[in-house]
Enzyme design. Structure first.
Site, mmCIF file in Angstrom:
data_model
loop_
_atom_site.group_PDB
_atom_site.id
_atom_site.type_symbol
_atom_site.label_atom_id
_atom_site.label_comp_id
_atom_site.label_asym_id
_atom_site.label_seq_id
_atom_site.Cartn_x
_atom_site.Cartn_y
_atom_site.Cartn_z
ATOM 1 N N HIS A 38 11.066 15.120 31.035
ATOM 2 C CA HIS A 38 11.434 15.534 29.668
ATOM 3 C C HIS A 38 10.234 15.386 28.733
ATOM 4 O O HIS A 38 9.973 16.264 27.900
ATOM 5 C CB HIS A 38 12.558 14.651 29.116
ATOM 6 C CG HIS A 38 13.862 14.761 29.840
ATOM 7 N ND1 HIS A 38 14.446 13.700 30.490
ATOM 8 C CD2 HIS A 38 14.708 15.820 30.005
ATOM 9 C CE1 HIS A 38 15.600 14.090 31.016
ATOM 10 N NE2 HIS A 38 15.783 15.361 30.749
ATOM 11 N N GLN A 63 18.136 27.902 36.599
ATOM 12 C CA GLN A 63 18.540 27.789 35.190
ATOM 13 C C GLN A 63 17.546 28.523 34.287
ATOM 14 O O GLN A 63 17.932 29.295 33.399
ATOM 15 C CB GLN A 63 18.620 26.318 34.801
ATOM 16 C CG GLN A 63 18.710 26.058 33.310
ATOM 17 C CD GLN A 63 18.953 24.598 33.006
ATOM 18 O OE1 GLN A 63 20.055 24.102 33.157
ATOM 19 N NE2 GLN A 63 17.912 23.888 32.589
ATOM 20 N N MET A 75 11.388 13.878 39.204
ATOM 21 C CA MET A 75 12.081 13.051 38.206
ATOM 22 C C MET A 75 13.415 13.705 37.851
ATOM 23 O O MET A 75 13.503 14.932 37.724
ATOM 24 C CB MET A 75 11.239 12.961 36.940
ATOM 25 C CG MET A 75 9.897 12.335 37.186
ATOM 26 S SD MET A 75 9.770 10.827 36.274
ATOM 27 C CE MET A 75 8.129 10.315 36.759
ATOM 28 N N SER A 99 17.361 12.498 35.737
ATOM 29 C CA SER A 99 18.233 11.460 35.184
ATOM 30 C C SER A 99 19.196 10.962 36.259
ATOM 31 O O SER A 99 19.660 9.829 36.216
ATOM 32 C CB SER A 99 19.030 12.017 34.002
ATOM 33 O OG SER A 99 18.147 12.610 33.068
HETATM 34 P P1 AMP Z 1 18.240 17.807 31.712
HETATM 35 O O1 AMP Z 1 18.252 16.716 30.708
HETATM 36 O O2 AMP Z 1 18.342 17.343 33.134
HETATM 37 O O3 AMP Z 1 19.189 18.935 31.382
HETATM 38 O O4 AMP Z 1 16.803 18.461 31.622
HETATM 39 C C1 AMP Z 1 16.302 18.948 30.411
HETATM 40 C C2 AMP Z 1 15.091 19.777 30.696
HETATM 41 O O5 AMP Z 1 14.107 18.983 31.361
HETATM 42 C C3 AMP Z 1 15.388 20.966 31.612
HETATM 43 O O6 AMP Z 1 14.667 22.100 31.159
HETATM 44 C C4 AMP Z 1 14.877 20.497 32.941
HETATM 45 O O7 AMP Z 1 14.460 21.546 33.791
HETATM 46 C C5 AMP Z 1 13.689 19.649 32.529
HETATM 47 N N1 AMP Z 1 13.368 18.689 33.594
HETATM 48 C C6 AMP Z 1 14.203 17.798 34.175
HETATM 49 N N2 AMP Z 1 13.559 17.120 35.152
HETATM 50 C C7 AMP Z 1 12.289 17.588 35.183
HETATM 51 C C8 AMP Z 1 11.136 17.294 35.962
HETATM 52 N N3 AMP Z 1 11.147 16.375 36.931
HETATM 53 N N4 AMP Z 1 10.004 17.982 35.705
HETATM 54 C C9 AMP Z 1 9.980 18.935 34.753
HETATM 55 N N5 AMP Z 1 11.022 19.258 33.975
HETATM 56 C C10 AMP Z 1 12.167 18.601 34.179
#
Ligand code: AMP
Length: 281
Positions: free
Chosen positions: A28, A144, A175, A177
């Site tokens: 993030h 997505q 990475m 959550s």
């Molecule tokens: P989320 O909170 O999981 O919905 O992720 C929010 C944004 O962060 C989304 O655009 C995800 O693709 C991006 N994201 C989550 N994990 C990673 C990661 N390991 N590397 C790059 N972007 C990420």
């Protein structure tokens, strides 16, 4: 939020939006930093979107470390956090949805029915509220991003979608959550996704272009890990997300794997460069 964003626009600011579900990690924060470099005003949103979780999924136990998230966003010099409630986003009587047809039914969409309808609807709403010039998404969620790009194109949105690379732990685990759900043994086992992608990468380095062979290389690694259960392991076209027989155009190797009860996804981008294939894990 609308008023703030409108005022920023009137001051000729370049607005970037980073939509998230919170529980911020380095993936993030890389998006925030990318936005910070390109935009004069950066907003993050945290919204655990109930419409993108099925009833049997992890909405109720998804981590919500709001205090730590705010500290991280402050340290990253993000200008504002949009933290709406579910009732604000979906008031009683809400009945309008955005559906990106075709792309939303495959792979992640097949395993998680209704997921992408929830995603495209909430992203559309966030874009309408903030009207950002740029919105930042991670390639970690490749399908997505593709769906959001399609929506932006089809609905003539003024927001440019920026795609950022996957951020990984030192041992290769992407990475997420959801990594916090893993116990010690599962955490070790979870590196199998990255190792499977590396196996496909090394086949490509050896000249393999046949998708079945690349898929088999990934499956062999995944099957050797007793805690892993494969949902899908596919080589698909980056535009259509349909399976390809041979890699001759840009493609993704896409993985969805259960480690114990936790479902993880990862991917690798494969791009032809002259006679060679460039691989980005
Ligand atoms: P989320 O909170 O999981 O919905 O992720 C929010 C944004 O962060 C989304 O655009 C995800 O693709 C991006 N994201 C989550 N994990 C990673 C990661 N390991 N590397 C790059 N972007 C990420």
């Amino acid at each position: 939020m609308k008023e703030k964003a409108r005022a920023a626009r009137q001051e000729q600011r370049i607005i970037g939006l980073v939509p998230t579900m919170g529980a911020m990690h380095a993936g993030h924060m890389a998006l925030m930093e990318h936005a910070r470099r390109e935009c004069s005003t950066v907003y993050a949103s945290i919204f655990l979107n109930p419409k993108q979780f099925a009833a049997n999924e992890d909405l109720s136990r998804y981590p919500r470390p709001l205090k730590e998230d705010v500290e991280k966003l402050t340290a990253a010099k993000v200008d504002g956090l949009f933290l709406p409630s579910a009732e604000e986003i979906y008031p009683l009587g809400f009945s309008t949805y955005v559906a990106v047809e075709g792309l939303s039914d495959k792979l992640e969409g097949k395993s998680r029915p209704g997921h992408f309808r929830g995603v495209s609807t909430v992203v559309m709403k966030l874009f309408q509220i903030v009207q950002p010039h740029y919105a930042y998404f991670g390639r970690k969620d490749a399908q997505q991003v593709r769906i959001v790009q399609q929506m932006a194109r089809d609905l003539n949105l003024d927001t440019e979608i920026v795609v950022c690379p996957i951020v990984r732990e030192p041992d290769g685990l992407a990475m997420s959550s959801r990594n916090t759900y893993l116990n010690g043994e599962e955490r070790k086992a979870a590196t199998v996704l990255h190792r499977a992608l590396q196996a496909a990468e090394s086949e490509i380095g050896a000249g393999v272009r046949d998708s079945l062979q690349l898929q088999n290389a990934m499956r062999k690694v995944l099957q050797a890990e007793p805690r892993a259960r494969v949902d899908y392991a596919e080589i698909v076209d980056v535009e259509t997300f349909d399976p390809v027989a041979r890699v001759s155009r840009p493609a993704y190797a896409l993985l969805a794997v259960f480690i114990g009860k936790t479902r993880l996804i990862d991917n690798m981008l494969i791009e032809p460069a002259g006679d060679e294939l460039l691989v980005e894990i």
